[in-house]
Design a protein around this motif. Structure first.
Motif, PDB file in Angstrom:
ATOM      1  N   ARG A 129      61.126  58.680  17.815  1.00  0.00           N
ATOM      2  CA  ARG A 129      60.373  57.515  17.330  1.00  0.00           C
ATOM      3  C   ARG A 129      61.252  56.283  17.497  1.00  0.00           C
ATOM      4  O   ARG A 129      62.449  56.310  17.180  1.00  0.00           O
ATOM      5  N   PHE A 162      61.818  52.157  16.678  1.00  0.00           N
ATOM      6  CA  PHE A 162      61.462  51.045  15.797  1.00  0.00           C
ATOM      7  C   PHE A 162      62.244  49.797  16.201  1.00  0.00           C
ATOM      8  O   PHE A 162      63.409  49.892  16.586  1.00  0.00           O
ATOM      9  N   TYR A 199      57.323  49.723  13.788  1.00  0.00           N
ATOM     10  CA  TYR A 199      57.186  50.798  14.773  1.00  0.00           C
ATOM     11  C   TYR A 199      56.942  50.210  16.156  1.00  0.00           C
ATOM     12  O   TYR A 199      56.172  49.256  16.321  1.00  0.00           O
TER      13      TYR A 199
END
Length: 318
Positions: A30, A32, A39
């Motif tokens: 993920r 960010f 995000y």
């Protein structure tokens, strides 16, 4: 995020590694933005296929500013990902030669070499060529541990494996500074390797006593078993152009399970190993990233619904 296990930084972005045991439909990475914290995208299609990764063991900056590189200890691959596209797949992948599978953690030392840790070797770090996979050099031979002769058989053919297990922990690098740092999760010991002069600096503590352990038979070999009541030591390392930030735990398995607490202390060291500060956090985190331009410290919270915690970095460490 589902079950994040590590946090790293590449430029203006935080790179979060997810647990490889998550549902395989979820990406393993993920991304960010640091500021404002938001995000950005996901990467890392789970699997062993071309440009896929089964795990995101280590993360470092890529060949250019718009890429980052992920090392997977499971597939023994280095995969480059682009920050400029939306694909879950990598854009380039290098397969670790079979003869070097024992190297299980590694970062780029130069464009053409990697510096890493072997599961069993006379040296604490080894440098290998990306061109032909051959060993170039080894750095720092394992030394006897003081007051442990009654616990360790130094005549054992796999004693270097045992020493590696006792000193096992986190391995982080800052290629620009030429620094490669290991921090023991069992033994309170930080080893700072300066690739520029090929020298080690060792920092002992805060605990100076050895963790309780024994070496027991396992099949045809033997392994190091640690007392389950031992408190873990160092939990992560971050290296910038001025300091080394050491996330320290001091909690055992029972305390972690009952209280969801992993680490709440950060020691700040110079590149030469001098401790110049200590920060006490108001919540527990696993992993840390520091951005002096934003005056922030980032970490993954350890509660039941993990997120990204943000702390102010004191001006004295800017």
């Amino acid at each position: 995020m589902i079950n994040p296990i590590a946090i790293n930084a590449v430029g203006d972005f935080l790179i979060i590694s997810e647990n490889r045991r998550n549902d395989p439909t979820y990406p393993l990475i993920r991304i960010f933005r640091k500021s404002p914290l938001s995000y950005f995208s996901s990467k890392g299609k789970p699997g062993f296929g071309p440009l896929e990764i089964p795990s995101a063991t280590l993360v470092e900056s890529g060949p250019n500013d718009s890429t980052f590189t992920v090392y997977s200890g499971m597939s023994k691959t280095l995969t480059d990902f682009s920050l400029a596209d939306t694909s879950l797949l990598g854009i380039n992948q290098y397969k670790q030669p079979e003869g070097l599978y024992e190297v299980y953690k590694m970062f780029h030392a130069t464009d053409s070499t990697m510096l890493g840790i072997k599961s069993i070797d006379e040296n604490r770090l080894v440098e290998i060529s990306l061109k032909d996979g051959k060993r170039i050099a080894g750095y720092g031979k394992w030394e006897k541990i003081p007051n442990a002769d009654h616990l360790i058989d130094y005549s054992d053919p796999i004693v270097n494996f045992h020493l590696g297990q006792i000193n096992k922990g986190w391995f982080k690098a800052n290629r620009k500074e030429g620094l490669f740092v290991t921090a023991g999760v069992y033994r309170d010991r930080i080893e700072i390797f300066d690739y520029n002069n090929k020298k080690f600096t060792v920092v002992e503590g805060p605990r100076l006593d050895l963790p309780k352990f024994e070496i027991v038979p396992s099949g045809a070999n033997s392994v190091v078993i640690f007392d389950i009541e031992n408190k873990y030591g160092h939990r992560d390392i971050y290296i910038d152009d001025k300091y080394i930030y050491d996330l320290y735990g001091g909690f055992n398995e029972e305390e972690i399970f009952e209280n969801n607490v992993v680490a709440k202390t950060i020691y700040i060291l110079t590149h030469s190993g001098d401790v110049v500060g200590m920060l006490h956090l108001d919540i527990s985190i696993r992993g840390l990233v520091v951005d002096t331009s934003l005056k922030k410290i980032y970490g993954i919270t350890t509660d039941k619904d993990p997120g990204i915690a943000v702390f102010d970095l004191p001006d004295e460490f800017l």
